[in-house]
Design an enzyme around this catalytic site. Structure first.
Site, PDB file in Angstrom:
ATOM      1  N   ASP A 144      36.693  13.696  59.669  1.00  0.00           N
ATOM      2  CA  ASP A 144      35.425  13.695  59.950  1.00  0.00           C
ATOM      3  C   ASP A 144      35.066  14.372  61.428  1.00  0.00           C
ATOM      4  O   ASP A 144      35.963  13.925  62.459  1.00  0.00           O
ATOM      5  CB  ASP A 144      34.436  12.597  59.794  1.00  0.00           C
ATOM      6  CG  ASP A 144      34.722  12.132  58.374  1.00  0.00           C
ATOM      7  OD1 ASP A 144      35.076  12.822  57.451  1.00  0.00           O
ATOM      8  OD2 ASP A 144      34.208  10.900  58.166  1.00  0.00           O
TER       9      ASP A 144
HETATM   10  N1  URA Z   1      37.718   8.260  56.201  1.00  0.00           N
HETATM   11  C1  URA Z   1      36.209   8.645  56.560  1.00  0.00           C
HETATM   12  O1  URA Z   1      35.604   8.042  56.312  1.00  0.00           O
HETATM   13  N2  URA Z   1      36.553   9.791  57.560  1.00  0.00           N
HETATM   14  C2  URA Z   1      37.693  10.400  58.011  1.00  0.00           C
HETATM   15  O2  URA Z   1      37.617  11.006  58.836  1.00  0.00           O
HETATM   16  C3  URA Z   1      38.850   9.802  57.498  1.00  0.00           C
HETATM   17  C4  URA Z   1      38.855   8.772  56.295  1.00  0.00           C
END
Ligand code: URA
Length: 233
Positions: free
Chosen positions: A104
């Protein structure tokens, strides 16, 4: 600058005479324009040479690791946001690298890139169940009940079923989470489903690879041993 036919041979396209035929057939482009002249001089550091639409490079397979900072989306392009591609030094931008999976915008840590499509698909395939380890800061404190719920496989609010995962409480507001899949916002949603909303998330490991002392925002190529490790998954 070097001769186009030599560059094509060095990339393993074929012998000099095969390369001549390939050029004659108009299958090679330089910066998108078909090129039939085998004596044409090219600078592969600046120009893009492609065969049947596939960009060629002398390096063959390249796998790099980025220590991703927050604030960059995992995409090859985006009209609004800064992308992780901007963090690759110029010499790597030409190698057709693609991010392996996704972190993310707010998540930091280990993100792999490769120009090997087959390796990429293997690493993100849910069938492979490549383990990924995250460090999370969150509200509240994870309990043994939460650990059990993770181990049994959580069902998220929207009905999404998660594979069994490992939750390791590290004291108030901190946990380590290991998952073998990569659903949308998975770790954040898993912790939130246990009333442990996440304020910070970092990926520490993927498939046995760790960031080590790679500084945030920096990349490094994997060692041969590390690539072998990925191959063996
Ligand atoms: N899980 C998440 O919530 N975000 C990420 O970036 C990777 C795994």
């Amino acid at each position: 600058m070097e001769r186009l036919d030599k560059f094509l041979c060095d990339c393993g396209v074929g012998t000099r005479s095969q390369v001549k035929g390939i050029l004659k057939a108009g299958r090679v482009t330089v910066d998108g324009v078909p090129e039939r002249d085998n004596g044409r001089k090219v600078d592969p550091d600046i120009q893009t040479v492609a065969l049947d639409g596939q960009v060629l490079n002398l390096r063959g397979r390249v796998v790099v690791m980025l220590n991703k900072p927050a604030g960059f989306v995992t995409a090859t392009e985006d009209k609004v946001e800064r992308t992780v591609m901007e963090l690759l030094p110029p010499e790597y931008r030409r190698l057709q690298l693609r991010p392996v999976g996704r972190l993310d915008k707010a998540t930091e840590g280990l993100l792999l890139f490769t120009n090997d499509g087959e390796l990429l698909h293997r690493l993100i395939s849910p069938k492979k169940e490549v383990p990924k380890v995250y460090y999370a800061r969150h509200e509240g404190e994870a309990t043994q009940e939460d650990v059990r719920a993770f181990a049994e496989g959580l069902t998220l609010g929207d009905g999404t079923k998660c594979l069994p995962a490992k939750l390791e409480p590290l004291g108030a507001g901190r946990s380590r989470v290991t998952v073998c899949e990569g659903k949308y916002h998975q770790v954040r949603r898993m912790l939130a489903s246990r009333q442990l909303p996440v304020s910070y998330l970092e990926r520490l490991q993927e498939g046995g690879l760790t960031l080590g002392d790679l500084p945030r925002g920096q990349i490094r190529e994997l060692t041969a041993g590390e690539v072998e490790l990925l191959e063996s998954l």
